[in-house]
Design a protein around this motif. Sequence first.
Motif, PDB file in Angstrom:
ATOM      1  N   ASP A 380       0.717  -1.182   0.012  1.00  0.00           N
ATOM      2  CA  ASP A 380      -0.002  -0.052   0.048  1.00  0.00           C
ATOM      3  C   ASP A 380       0.966   1.230   0.099  1.00  0.00           C
ATOM      4  O   ASP A 380       2.052   1.150   0.269  1.00  0.00           O
ATOM      5  N   LEU A 381       0.389   2.407  -0.409  1.00  0.00           N
ATOM      6  CA  LEU A 381       1.125   3.612  -0.303  1.00  0.00           C
ATOM      7  C   LEU A 381       1.490   3.871   1.193  1.00  0.00           C
ATOM      8  O   LEU A 381       0.764   3.404   2.172  1.00  0.00           O
ATOM      9  N   PRO A 382       2.505   4.615   1.284  1.00  0.00           N
ATOM     10  CA  PRO A 382       3.013   5.011   2.631  1.00  0.00           C
ATOM     11  C   PRO A 382       2.029   5.698   3.471  1.00  0.00           C
ATOM     12  O   PRO A 382       1.385   6.543   2.919  1.00  0.00           O
ATOM     13  N   CYS A 383       1.921   5.293   4.807  1.00  0.00           N
ATOM     14  CA  CYS A 383       1.113   6.168   5.834  1.00  0.00           C
ATOM     15  C   CYS A 383       1.295   7.676   5.752  1.00  0.00           C
ATOM     16  O   CYS A 383       2.557   8.156   5.245  1.00  0.00           O
ATOM     17  N   GLY A 407     -11.397   5.514   2.665  1.00  0.00           N
ATOM     18  CA  GLY A 407     -11.672   4.242   2.261  1.00  0.00           C
ATOM     19  C   GLY A 407     -10.366   3.532   2.614  1.00  0.00           C
ATOM     20  O   GLY A 407      -9.410   4.053   3.540  1.00  0.00           O
ATOM     21  N   PRO A 408     -10.428   2.170   2.389  1.00  0.00           N
ATOM     22  CA  PRO A 408      -9.091   1.540   2.759  1.00  0.00           C
ATOM     23  C   PRO A 408      -7.982   1.969   1.573  1.00  0.00           C
ATOM     24  O   PRO A 408      -7.894   2.700   0.785  1.00  0.00           O
ATOM     25  N   ALA A 409      -6.624   1.422   2.369  1.00  0.00           N
ATOM     26  CA  ALA A 409      -5.441   2.019   1.751  1.00  0.00           C
ATOM     27  C   ALA A 409      -5.437   1.404   0.457  1.00  0.00           C
ATOM     28  O   ALA A 409      -6.013   0.438   0.094  1.00  0.00           O
ATOM     29  N   VAL A 410      -4.432   2.241  -0.471  1.00  0.00           N
ATOM     30  CA  VAL A 410      -4.614   1.852  -1.858  1.00  0.00           C
ATOM     31  C   VAL A 410      -3.308   1.303  -2.213  1.00  0.00           C
ATOM     32  O   VAL A 410      -2.133   1.715  -1.805  1.00  0.00           O
ATOM     33  N   PRO A 411      -3.255   0.071  -2.908  1.00  0.00           N
ATOM     34  CA  PRO A 411      -1.849  -0.503  -3.181  1.00  0.00           C
ATOM     35  C   PRO A 411      -1.167   0.548  -4.196  1.00  0.00           C
ATOM     36  O   PRO A 411      -1.931   0.970  -4.908  1.00  0.00           O
ATOM     37  N   TYR A 412       0.164   0.492  -4.451  1.00  0.00           N
ATOM     38  CA  TYR A 412       0.798   1.236  -5.356  1.00  0.00           C
ATOM     39  C   TYR A 412       0.533   0.960  -6.402  1.00  0.00           C
ATOM     40  O   TYR A 412       0.231   1.835  -7.322  1.00  0.00           O
ATOM     41  N   PRO A 413       0.673  -0.182  -7.014  1.00  0.00           N
ATOM     42  CA  PRO A 413       0.183  -0.428  -8.717  1.00  0.00           C
ATOM     43  C   PRO A 413      -1.347   0.212  -8.885  1.00  0.00           C
ATOM     44  O   PRO A 413      -1.472   0.677 -10.066  1.00  0.00           O
ATOM     45  N   PHE A 432      -1.795   9.843   2.060  1.00  0.00           N
ATOM     46  CA  PHE A 432      -0.646   9.181   2.237  1.00  0.00           C
ATOM     47  C   PHE A 432       0.496  10.187   2.053  1.00  0.00           C
ATOM     48  O   PHE A 432       0.626  11.427   1.673  1.00  0.00           O
ATOM     49  N   ASP A 433       1.788   9.417   2.408  1.00  0.00           N
ATOM     50  CA  ASP A 433       2.888  10.436   2.441  1.00  0.00           C
ATOM     51  C   ASP A 433       3.426  10.855   1.007  1.00  0.00           C
ATOM     52  O   ASP A 433       3.355   9.943   0.092  1.00  0.00           O
ATOM     53  N   PRO A 434       3.983  11.979   0.779  1.00  0.00           N
ATOM     54  CA  PRO A 434       4.439  12.446  -0.534  1.00  0.00           C
ATOM     55  C   PRO A 434       5.533  11.466  -0.937  1.00  0.00           C
ATOM     56  O   PRO A 434       5.766  11.595  -2.281  1.00  0.00           O
ATOM     57  N   TYR A 435       6.097  10.841  -0.033  1.00  0.00           N
ATOM     58  CA  TYR A 435       7.190  10.040  -0.328  1.00  0.00           C
ATOM     59  C   TYR A 435       6.954   8.711  -1.442  1.00  0.00           C
ATOM     60  O   TYR A 435       7.297   8.320  -2.432  1.00  0.00           O
ATOM     61  N   GLY A 436       5.471   8.468  -1.340  1.00  0.00           N
ATOM     62  CA  GLY A 436       4.951   7.445  -2.349  1.00  0.00           C
ATOM     63  C   GLY A 436       4.615   8.064  -3.476  1.00  0.00           C
ATOM     64  O   GLY A 436       4.708   7.562  -4.832  1.00  0.00           O
ATOM     65  N   ALA A 437       4.456   9.403  -3.362  1.00  0.00           N
ATOM     66  CA  ALA A 437       4.023  10.180  -4.846  1.00  0.00           C
ATOM     67  C   ALA A 437       5.177  10.297  -5.553  1.00  0.00           C
ATOM     68  O   ALA A 437       5.150  10.356  -6.716  1.00  0.00           O
ATOM     69  N   ILE A 438       6.387  10.243  -5.049  1.00  0.00           N
ATOM     70  CA  ILE A 438       7.640  10.095  -5.706  1.00  0.00           C
ATOM     71  C   ILE A 438       7.990   9.157  -6.530  1.00  0.00           C
ATOM     72  O   ILE A 438       8.296   9.158  -7.859  1.00  0.00           O
TER      73      ILE A 438
END
Length: 634
Positions: A380-383, A407-413, A432-438
């Motif tokens: 999932d995307l980082p918290c 809603g529930p957390a979303v997996p990265y793909p 989610f943390d912008p770190y996952g947006a990178i």
Amino acid sequence: MKRKHPEYEQRRATKRSLREPIVSRPGSDARRPQRHDVYLSSESSPDSQDGFHLQNSGDEGELEVDGGIWNTPLPQTQHPLFHGHDAGSPTNRPATAEVHREQVVTGPSVQGPSINESDCMGRMVRDAIELERNLLLGTSFLKPTYELDDQLQSAIIPQPSSFDTNIPGAQFSQGSPDTFPSNYQFDWSPSHSQITRGCDLFFKHISHFLPFLHQPTFDATHIPLHLLLSILSLGYQHGEDPESGDQAGSGANLSVRCFHHARALTTAEESRTDTPKQNTTLIQSYLLLQICAMMYLCGDSSSSGLKMHSNMISLARAGGLMQPMPTATSTTEDLEALWHEFIKAESHKRTSFAVHQIDALWYQFLSIPRSISHLEVKHDLPCPEAQWIAPSAAEWAHRHLVARNPGPAVPYPDAVRRFLSSDARPDSIPPFDPYGAINIAQFLISSAREVSGWSTMTGMLSMDRLDALRSSLLALGPFIRPQPETAKAMHAIATWETAMIELHLWSPAHTGGIVAASLDAVVSQSTSLAPSYEFLWEADTAKAIQPHVDWFLRYLDTTREPDSEAPWVAVYAYKAFLIAWQLVRGGIPNAMRVVGIADGDVEGALGWAKEVFRRRERWMLGRLVLSCLEGLGS
């Protein structure tokens, strides 16, 4: 090798007895041939192929190099932090040189209680040296055996007398990392003050763009020594050594010393790890060390950085890093236990995202093919960052409860698909943390480069794909750049701005099939290609990229002390300046007006660039850019 191919272990003794020891010729002064940093082809160099695609080799075999150099005495002391990670005998017998160097240390359960911790440390270092030596020779453990000619042997294998482990205060140069310095002290360990300051420097200047270590619960005495030294190798790029009276340059020297020592220990630890699923700290060490090698030490160190990247990818796949960490469903009411379980799982996840980012970054900078597909990342995307940095279990629980998740957390793909789809709404994704947006931005950059490469080879242009990528990046913007912008978010915003430039402007380095082996080569070839950017003078192209180039110009102009700057941001910014400089040369209106450079003032633009990049000259990357700017002016 012993663990993965046990059938070869039975043949080792026979092979060793039949093989003549390899020694260097007396008086030989041959040197290793100079390697090239840039390759004008669609394939990487032989060196980088051997190192980087180690895990893809299907050949099986081994290479052994023997010599008197490896008969040096074992270290008799070790860092006390290592005691918590290898449960040896309580006795403290000094290590002896009679211990066979080929013996693999697997812990007291195999060796028996008579092997003390110093023996373990010594054997680890010996294993590390042997493994490093094979890396130096550019060989894979899965490649066929071959013999070296005398000239290469004498160039690579130094004389035994060159290894003096008793010289106090040994200093390290930033030369080739493939050999240990002649005065290398295998029993060296950092002092308490060096550890304390180095960790503080890491969390102050580094951890915000590599946020997989949990600072509130971090304890330097409870992590493996190889990871601690890897942390110090990056931390001391941003501060001086307290044991040297904070003398200028002492931090860089200590950083290199920690780098060498951590690399030896990490290699040794990998060779004796029997549980691939428990190697997250090894992956973290390799990640930090390759960034140190590629982005801070640069030069010849880059070859070892790419080899460590290959090792890291292999460990990540073998250990299931891309998969969510299995957690037993717990009904415990212990909030502290639940918090620590969260920290462990989130650190595992964030390490996976960091590995994916660095893999995409080397593709973006060096044109080296990616090793990890975004579909492999099953997390999932980082918290949200607020939950990750919570200083206590109670605060973490409170922040988790008050967060209003739609809603529930979303997996990265799935998140990538939502941003690419014209139907789905990205704003339906929980915070989610912008770190996952990178990671999403890096995927889009990689996709743009693949489109440019495909178009270059086929002569066809897929506007539909480019339009979809552009729309996705625009939708990603609000997730990656907070309002107002903060210093810690600059590395994420810089990635997004670079992605927008990449969509409008294909790099001649990429479309020309240039594969680089170091950041030195990247900076150099970017400078040499800059005068060929006449196509930038087209009005529509200049207008499309101007806002994103202006962002980098403002960033460079206003960042007076770039102490917490991610090193790749400096590379992004330099490339943006080269675009602006070319626009100034082409007489494009307002090309650098945002920083006060008049239209057509080429010399003024160059002087401004030297001023802003001189703020980064304490780092090798900054000095490389300044050197290239001097060449650009001439």
